[in-house]
Design a protein around this motif. Structure first.
Motif, PDB file in Angstrom:
ATOM      1  N   SER A   1       1.724  28.563   8.775  1.00 37.42           N
ATOM      2  CA  SER A   1       2.911  27.720   8.585  1.00 37.42           C
ATOM      3  C   SER A   1       2.598  26.460   7.782  1.00 37.42           C
ATOM      4  N   ILE A   2       1.849  26.636   6.692  1.00 36.37           N
ATOM      5  CA  ILE A   2       1.565  25.532   5.779  1.00 36.37           C
ATOM      6  C   ILE A   2       2.690  25.469   4.752  1.00 36.37           C
ATOM      7  N   TYR A   3       3.215  24.273   4.525  1.00 36.30           N
ATOM      8  CA  TYR A   3       4.265  24.089   3.526  1.00 36.30           C
ATOM      9  C   TYR A   3       3.803  23.105   2.454  1.00 36.30           C
ATOM     10  N   ILE A   4       4.316  23.313   1.264  1.00 35.67           N
ATOM     11  CA  ILE A   4       4.102  22.382   0.160  1.00 35.67           C
ATOM     12  C   ILE A   4       5.402  21.612  -0.042  1.00 35.67           C
ATOM     13  N   GLY A   5       5.313  20.292  -0.048  1.00 36.33           N
ATOM     14  CA  GLY A   5       6.513  19.462  -0.188  1.00 36.33           C
ATOM     15  C   GLY A   5       6.153  18.033  -0.519  1.00 36.33           C
ATOM     16  N   GLU A   6       6.728  17.104   0.205  1.00 39.67           N
ATOM     17  CA  GLU A   6       6.504  15.674  -0.047  1.00 39.67           C
ATOM     18  C   GLU A   6       5.813  15.045   1.156  1.00 39.67           C
ATOM     19  N   VAL A   7       4.784  14.254   0.897  1.00 39.31           N
ATOM     20  CA  VAL A   7       4.007  13.618   1.960  1.00 39.31           C
ATOM     21  C   VAL A   7       4.100  12.098   1.807  1.00 39.31           C
ATOM     22  N   TRP A   8       4.548  11.445   2.859  1.00 37.13           N
ATOM     23  CA  TRP A   8       4.696   9.986   2.870  1.00 37.13           C
ATOM     24  C   TRP A   8       3.909   9.404   4.038  1.00 37.13           C
ATOM     25  N   ILE A   9       3.177   8.343   3.764  1.00 36.13           N
ATOM     26  CA  ILE A   9       2.529   7.586   4.824  1.00 36.13           C
ATOM     27  C   ILE A   9       3.540   6.608   5.404  1.00 36.13           C
ATOM     28  N   CYS A  10       3.699   6.600   6.728  1.00 38.13           N
ATOM     29  CA  CYS A  10       4.553   5.641   7.430  1.00 38.13           C
ATOM     30  C   CYS A  10       3.638   4.771   8.283  1.00 38.13           C
ATOM     31  N   SER A  11       3.473   3.530   7.881  1.00 41.55           N
ATOM     32  CA  SER A  11       2.455   2.686   8.507  1.00 41.55           C
ATOM     33  C   SER A  11       3.016   1.309   8.839  1.00 41.55           C
ATOM     34  N   GLY A  12       2.210   0.523   9.559  1.00 41.59           N
ATOM     35  CA  GLY A  12       2.613  -0.827   9.930  1.00 41.59           C
ATOM     36  C   GLY A  12       2.285  -1.132  11.376  1.00 41.59           C
ATOM     37  N   GLN A  13       3.195  -1.865  12.034  1.00 39.12           N
ATOM     38  CA  GLN A  13       2.955  -2.208  13.428  1.00 39.12           C
ATOM     39  C   GLN A  13       4.051  -1.626  14.317  1.00 39.12           C
TER      40      GLN A  13
ATOM     41  N   PRO B   1      10.307  20.506   1.930  1.00 37.56           N
ATOM     42  CA  PRO B   1       9.599  20.100   3.150  1.00 37.56           C
ATOM     43  C   PRO B   1       9.059  18.672   3.030  1.00 37.56           C
ATOM     44  N   ILE B   2       9.092  17.968   4.144  1.00 42.40           N
ATOM     45  CA  ILE B   2       8.610  16.588   4.162  1.00 42.40           C
ATOM     46  C   ILE B   2       7.628  16.404   5.311  1.00 42.40           C
ATOM     47  N   GLY B   3       6.477  15.845   4.986  1.00 49.14           N
ATOM     48  CA  GLY B   3       5.487  15.490   5.996  1.00 49.14           C
ATOM     49  C   GLY B   3       5.300  13.985   6.026  1.00 49.14           C
ATOM     50  N   ILE B   4       5.365  13.408   7.212  1.00 47.42           N
ATOM     51  CA  ILE B   4       5.080  11.976   7.332  1.00 47.42           C
ATOM     52  C   ILE B   4       3.763  11.801   8.087  1.00 47.42           C
ATOM     53  N   ILE B   5       2.918  10.958   7.524  1.00 50.05           N
ATOM     54  CA  ILE B   5       1.647  10.609   8.156  1.00 50.05           C
ATOM     55  C   ILE B   5       1.888   9.320   8.923  1.00 50.05           C
ATOM     56  N   HIS B   6       2.030   9.443  10.227  1.00 50.37           N
ATOM     57  CA  HIS B   6       2.396   8.312  11.073  1.00 50.37           C
ATOM     58  C   HIS B   6       1.131   7.597  11.528  1.00 50.37           C
ATOM     59  N   THR B   7       0.777   6.527  10.816  1.00 47.64           N
ATOM     60  CA  THR B   7      -0.399   5.751  11.160  1.00 47.64           C
ATOM     61  C   THR B   7       0.002   4.291  11.288  1.00 47.64           C
ATOM     62  N   ALA B   8       0.402   3.904  12.483  1.00 46.03           N
ATOM     63  CA  ALA B   8       0.905   2.560  12.750  1.00 46.03           C
ATOM     64  C   ALA B   8       0.374   2.089  14.099  1.00 46.03           C
ATOM     65  N   ARG B   9       0.180   0.778  14.226  1.00 46.02           N
ATOM     66  CA  ARG B   9      -0.402   0.228  15.460  1.00 46.02           C
ATOM     67  C   ARG B   9       0.342  -1.035  15.862  1.00 46.02           C
ATOM     68  N   GLY B  10       0.940  -1.017  17.049  1.00 47.12           N
ATOM     69  CA  GLY B  10       1.667  -2.178  17.545  1.00 47.12           C
ATOM     70  C   GLY B  10       0.806  -3.424  17.577  1.00 47.12           C
ATOM     71  N   GLY B  11       1.375  -4.534  17.148  1.00 50.36           N
ATOM     72  CA  GLY B  11       0.671  -5.813  17.179  1.00 50.36           C
ATOM     73  C   GLY B  11      -0.310  -6.024  16.057  1.00 50.36           C
ATOM     74  N   SER B  12      -0.463  -5.058  15.157  1.00 49.94           N
ATOM     75  CA  SER B  12      -1.499  -5.184  14.130  1.00 49.94           C
ATOM     76  C   SER B  12      -1.083  -6.127  13.015  1.00 49.94           C
ATOM     77  N   ALA B  13      -1.998  -7.007  12.641  1.00 57.30           N
ATOM     78  CA  ALA B  13      -1.803  -7.891  11.497  1.00 57.30           C
ATOM     79  C   ALA B  13      -2.198  -7.140  10.230  1.00 57.30           C
ATOM     80  N   ALA B  14      -1.696  -7.579   9.096  1.00 57.26           N
ATOM     81  CA  ALA B  14      -1.962  -6.868   7.837  1.00 57.26           C
ATOM     82  C   ALA B  14      -3.447  -6.831   7.519  1.00 57.26           C
ATOM     83  N   GLU B  15      -4.193  -7.876   7.894  1.00 57.11           N
ATOM     84  CA  GLU B  15      -5.622  -7.915   7.577  1.00 57.11           C
ATOM     85  C   GLU B  15      -6.420  -6.825   8.286  1.00 57.11           C
ATOM     86  N   ALA B  16      -5.860  -6.272   9.368  1.00 59.62           N
ATOM     87  CA  ALA B  16      -6.542  -5.181  10.069  1.00 59.62           C
ATOM     88  C   ALA B  16      -6.474  -3.873   9.282  1.00 59.62           C
ATOM     89  N   TRP B  17      -5.643  -3.845   8.228  1.00 61.60           N
ATOM     90  CA  TRP B  17      -5.459  -2.647   7.414  1.00 61.60           C
ATOM     91  C   TRP B  17      -6.142  -2.769   6.056  1.00 61.60           C
TER      92      TRP B  17
END
Length: 510
Positions: free
Chosen positions: A102-114, A195-211
């Motif tokens: 079940s591998i799909y080819i489509g659009e991949v977006w990183i969703c990041s932040g806090q 198809p759309i894949g989102i890479i959910h890499t976010a951390r509550g309370g994180s300051a921008a410098e931690a990224w």
């Protein structure tokens, strides 16, 4: 005699281990698993681990590419670009074989932040429920939208694999998706139908410098101090820990008393008074970059949606105008995919959120190529840093993505302050993204004006075509205008696309 036999057996076992080393199974990075979405129309890097010098073969969509694992066991292949489609199988072979379905080819977006990006659609203890979350989840039957969730972790050194998992969007799983990420992906999917894949890499309370990695932070005078302060905390930590341990009994007694007092007064209890080791805090440089971004590099992606800034409020706010562009520059350098779209959300109204952080975010716009800013003045909660109205945020990110990444000829941002002229007692404000300026729900509000004494008074404002005229009868010689310059702005300037104007001030000084 018995002891001699044991020694011989142990020696033989050790010899066998040395002469016949255990073979390491071919193992793809956790990004490459069943249900994954891979980026269309770009080279597809696939990587993982195996035994030293082991031949690894990757097969996908009729392609068959091989490589040899390096001395440390790492391997990578790069597959030719593919058009959107699926489902496909990926086969990875070495001493063993891994088959991914079940591998799909489509659009991949990183969703990041806090936390406002991290927050899942479903309930979370201690926070208000997302607006209409149950209805949204029940209707979320989108098998071609998938989320890869990066586990919450910090590290002082870059990690190779975050050990995340892909999940398919359906009513039973939607509650575990990032709320903003899901609303973004859903709206975008309804427009582009791939198809759309989102890479959910976010951390509550994180300051921008931690990224951002430490070397990058050192590259600018405005951000070098962040690393300097962190290194000083590293030096001071052993003494702080020693002092705490010496006085622990007294400190804990006071803490227990403070907890009891808070309960009696109906207040939140204080935090446990334990010194936090530098290197694992939400504001420490590079911690989340190393653990939550580095492991997904160099995945092919379309762009990034970023919702963060609350933890850079206050004394850090001014630095943000250099820090965020520096972070974007580093990410683009790491992924080596050019100036991919970077769409970020301006922090929402909240009683403790100063206007300076929104201003710094506004000042980032001309500094970040191929970027857009989502304004949320109408999506906040004065009493809650985690506003529950996430759907407009995700849908506005989608609008920006349609314009920046897919070349839709649409309006994708609210009015952005551009310049001003003074005519008599009036300030004439010009904007970009100003087609069809309107005052929603009544007279235009949120403007203030100052004269030579620099004291700001409520102003009268009127739309005149694509400009706004601002004045106050009591001020004969106006010097500056501000709009929405409050922790919780009460504003109503929009364009014809229904997108709100960003707060601003004409007297901004670097």
């Amino acid at each position: 005699m018995h002891r001699i036999k044991i020694k011989v057996i142990c020696l033989l076992s050790f010899t066998l281990l040395v002469v016949f080393p255990i073979q390491a199974d071919v193992k793809p990075n956790s990004l490459f698993a069943s249900n994954a979405v891979l980026q269309r129309d770009k080279e597809i890097p696939v990587w993982g681990t195996a035994d030293k010098d082991e031949k690894v073969i990757v097969e996908l969509c009729g392609q068959k590419v091989s490589t040899t694992a390096a001395a440390n066991g790492a391997w990578m292949v790069r597959l030719n670009p593919q058009k959107a489609g699926g489902p496909f199988k990926m086969k990875i072979s070495g001493t063993n074989t891994v088959v991914l379905d079940s591998i799909y080819i489509g659009e991949v977006w990183i969703c990041s932040g806090q936390s406002n990006m991290e927050r899942q659609l479903g309930p979370r203890s201690g926070q208000k429920p997302i607006l209409n979350w149950e209805q949204e989840a029940a209707s979320a039957d989108y098998p071609l939208i998938r989320q890869f969730c990066v586990p919450l972790k910090a590290s002082r050194t870059p990690l190779d694999d975050c050990k995340g998992k892909w999940i398919v969007c359906k009513p039973t799983t939607a509650k575990d998706f990032s709320a903003v990420g899901l609303f973004f992906a859903r709206d975008l999917y309804q427009k582009i139908k791939v198809p759309i894949g989102i890479i959910h890499t976010a951390r509550g309370g994180s300051a921008a410098e931690a990224w951002v990695d430490e070397n990058t932070l050192r590259s600018l005078p405005e951000t070098k101090s962040i690393v300097d302060e962190f290194e000083q905390r590293l030096v001071e930590y052993p003494k702080q820990l020693d002092d705490f341990l010496k006085n622990e009994q007294e400190i804990m007694q006071k803490y227990k008393q403070d907890v009891e007092n808070a309960k009696k007064e109906g207040k939140n209890p204080p935090r446990n008074p334990k010194p936090v080791q530098p290197g694992f805090g939400s504001a420490d440089p590079a911690g989340f970059y190393n653990a939550m971004l580095s492991p997904i590099i160099p995945l092919s992606i379309k762009g990034v949606a970023w919702y963060q800034g609350e933890s850079n409020n206050g004394k850090k706010a001014k630095t943000y105008q250099w820090l965020l562009p520096l972070m974007v520059e580093k990410w683009r350098k790491d992924f080596q995919q050019g100036d991919f779209p970077f769409i970020y959300v301006q922090v929402a109204p909240f009683r403790n959120m100063n206007p300076e952080i929104r201003e710094s975010q506004l000042l980032c716009l001309p500094k970040i190529k191929n970027s857009a800013m989502v304004v949320t003045t109408d999506c906040g909660d004065s009493a809650d840093i985690h506003p529950t109205n996430k759907r407009p945020v995700g849908e506005r990110i989608s609008l920006a993505a349609q314009a920046l990444a897919y070349e839709y000829k649409i309006e994708y941002m609210g009015p952005i302050y551009q310049n001003y002229t003074i005519k008599g007692k009036k300030f004439i404000i010009t904007f970009t993204h100003a087609d069809g300026l309107i005052a929603r729900d009544g007279e235009l509000k949120g403007f203030s004006i100052a004269g030579t004494d620099n004291k700001f008074l409520p102003a009268t404002a009127r739309i005149n075509g694509s400009t706004v005229e601002v004045w106050a009868d009591a001020i004969d010689s106006p010097q500056a205008v501000r709009y929405g310059w409050e922790n919780v702005p009460h504003v109503n300037l929009y364009n014809a696309a229904g997108l709100p104007a960003s707060p601003f001030r004409t007297d901004q000084k670097n």
